[in-house]
Write a protein that holds these residues in place. Structure first.
Motif: not given
Length: 387
Positions: A73-98
């Motif tokens: 018997p045929a069934g039902t399924a949901t198409i792949n709805d998942r997003l997968q990616a690779i990201g790079t983290g950084r600080a919420n704020a980054s300051v160089t003091v001069n």
């Protein structure tokens, strides 16, 4: 041999080959009918003799036989709805003091890795010249105030003109501005933290001569981590600010963090066909660092399609199709493949959940032919015995 003879000979060979194909190839009548050459089918002489009789008898035998097949018997399924990616983290704020100005670095008041608050002094420059300028400005202000007081007292006895009083007031205001300027110059000899954060490795030590281009320290606010990642073009319309996601550090996949999308770029990159998205992840335990790589996962509501076994998918000249069983007869159903999964194939077709689809024995199935599902009789007998 002359040219016209060669042409005639070639035409005769082509005609003979076309006649043989139309006469003996099993699918030739259908092809000629699609081309609108029904007259060619009618003009083809029928087979004679024992061979024709044997072919007709074989055709009647095949049509009268009931093919045994395996169907699921045929069934039902949901198409792949998942997003997968690779990201790079950084600080919420980054300051160089001069520093604001040049001079000798007199003292560093912080260490690498320490936490500082906004406005905290992290280093000082030599300030002898600025202190002297401040003292001189104070003396000038006192002198201007004294002169204004004398002029006002003279004015009370009409010994000074109003213009003299106004000039003395202008001199006093200038002295006040000069003192504020000297105080600001002295204040800027102390280097303050512009944000609250963690001090990085100090690139300089006390005693060095610095300019306004020299880096005294770097500060990172790691109370939250921002992750930049690229979203494929087909997900661009589904991504929304505030949507939740899961971020997993690549170096430590056992830990997963929940975050939200904080910003979305306004255009899709033409080269990579991706959209830049920024997510924010809370970091209360300060376990995350800027520069870490994260695996980003997002889920979206997907469309539901019929799902069949990969064995049920067949291919013909007009594309993919499956055999559906209706009232013990086979019906050819064209399909469009949406997605291939490990155990099923999602298709776009006129099928509903529970429709029986042939998975084995497809070589014995024909349009409208009767079929028998293997094991169906035994299941029916067991059901009757149990009742």
């Amino acid at each position: 041999m002359r040219t016209w003879k060669q042409i005639v000979f070639a035409l005769v060979i082509v005609a003979a080959a076309a006649f043989a194909w139309a006469r003996f190839y099993p699918g030739a009548p259908e092809v000629l009918a699609r081309w609108g050459l029904d007259w060619a089918v009618a003009a083809t002489p029928p087979a004679t003799g024992d061979k024709a009789a044997g072919a007709a008898q074989a055709g009647r035998d095949r049509s009268s036989q009931v093919a045994t097949i395996v169907a699921t018997p045929a069934g039902t399924a949901t198409i792949n709805d998942r997003l997968q990616a690779i990201g790079t983290g950084r600080a919420n704020a980054s300051v160089t003091v001069n520093p604001y100005s040049s001079g000798r670095l007199a003292e560093l008041l912080v260490e690498s890795g320490s936490h500082v608050d906004e406005g905290q002094i992290i280093a000082t420059l030599d300030s002898e010249t600025e202190i002297i300028a401040q003292d001189r400005a104070k003396l000038a202000l006192q002198d201007a105030q004294s002169k204004l007081d004398r002029v006002k007292s003279l004015r009370a006895s009409n010994a000074a003109t109003p213009v003299a009083v106004a000039d003395a007031e202008v001199v006093l205001a200038g002295a006040q501005l000069a003192l504020r300027d000297a105080e600001l110059a002295l204040q800027r000899r102390s280097i303050l933290a512009p944000i609250s954060g963690t001090v990085g490795i100090l690139p300089i030590s006390a005693g060095n001569y610095v300019t306004n281009q020299s880096t005294i320290a770097t500060l990172d606010d790691r109370t939250s981590i921002l992750v930049d990642f690229q979203v494929p073009e087909r997900f661009a319309a589904a991504v929304r600010v505030g949507a939740q996601l899961t971020a997993t550090p690549i170096a430590n996949p056992s830990n997963a963090y929940t975050g939200t999308i904080s910003a979305i770029d306004n255009h899709i990159d033409e080269k990579s066909r991706t959209l830049l998205v920024k997510a924010k992840i809370a970091n209360p335990a300060d376990s995350l660092r800027a520069g870490m790589s994260f695996g980003i996962t997002m889920k979206f509501p997907g469309d539901t399609y019929p799902a069949v076994s990969p064995l049920a998918i067949l291919w013909g000249t007009d594309g993919a199709y499956v055999w559906q069983i209706e009232n013990s007869k086979a019906r050819r159903v064209p399909v469009r493949i949406i997605q291939r999964n490990t155990e099923t194939v999602l298709i776009d077709a006129e099928l509903e959940s529970g429709d029986m689809v042939v998975t084995e024995g497809t070589q014995s199935v024909s349009e409208g032919g009767e079929v028998r599902i293997a094991g169906q009789d035994q299941r029916a007998a067991k059901t009757a015995e149990g009742s």
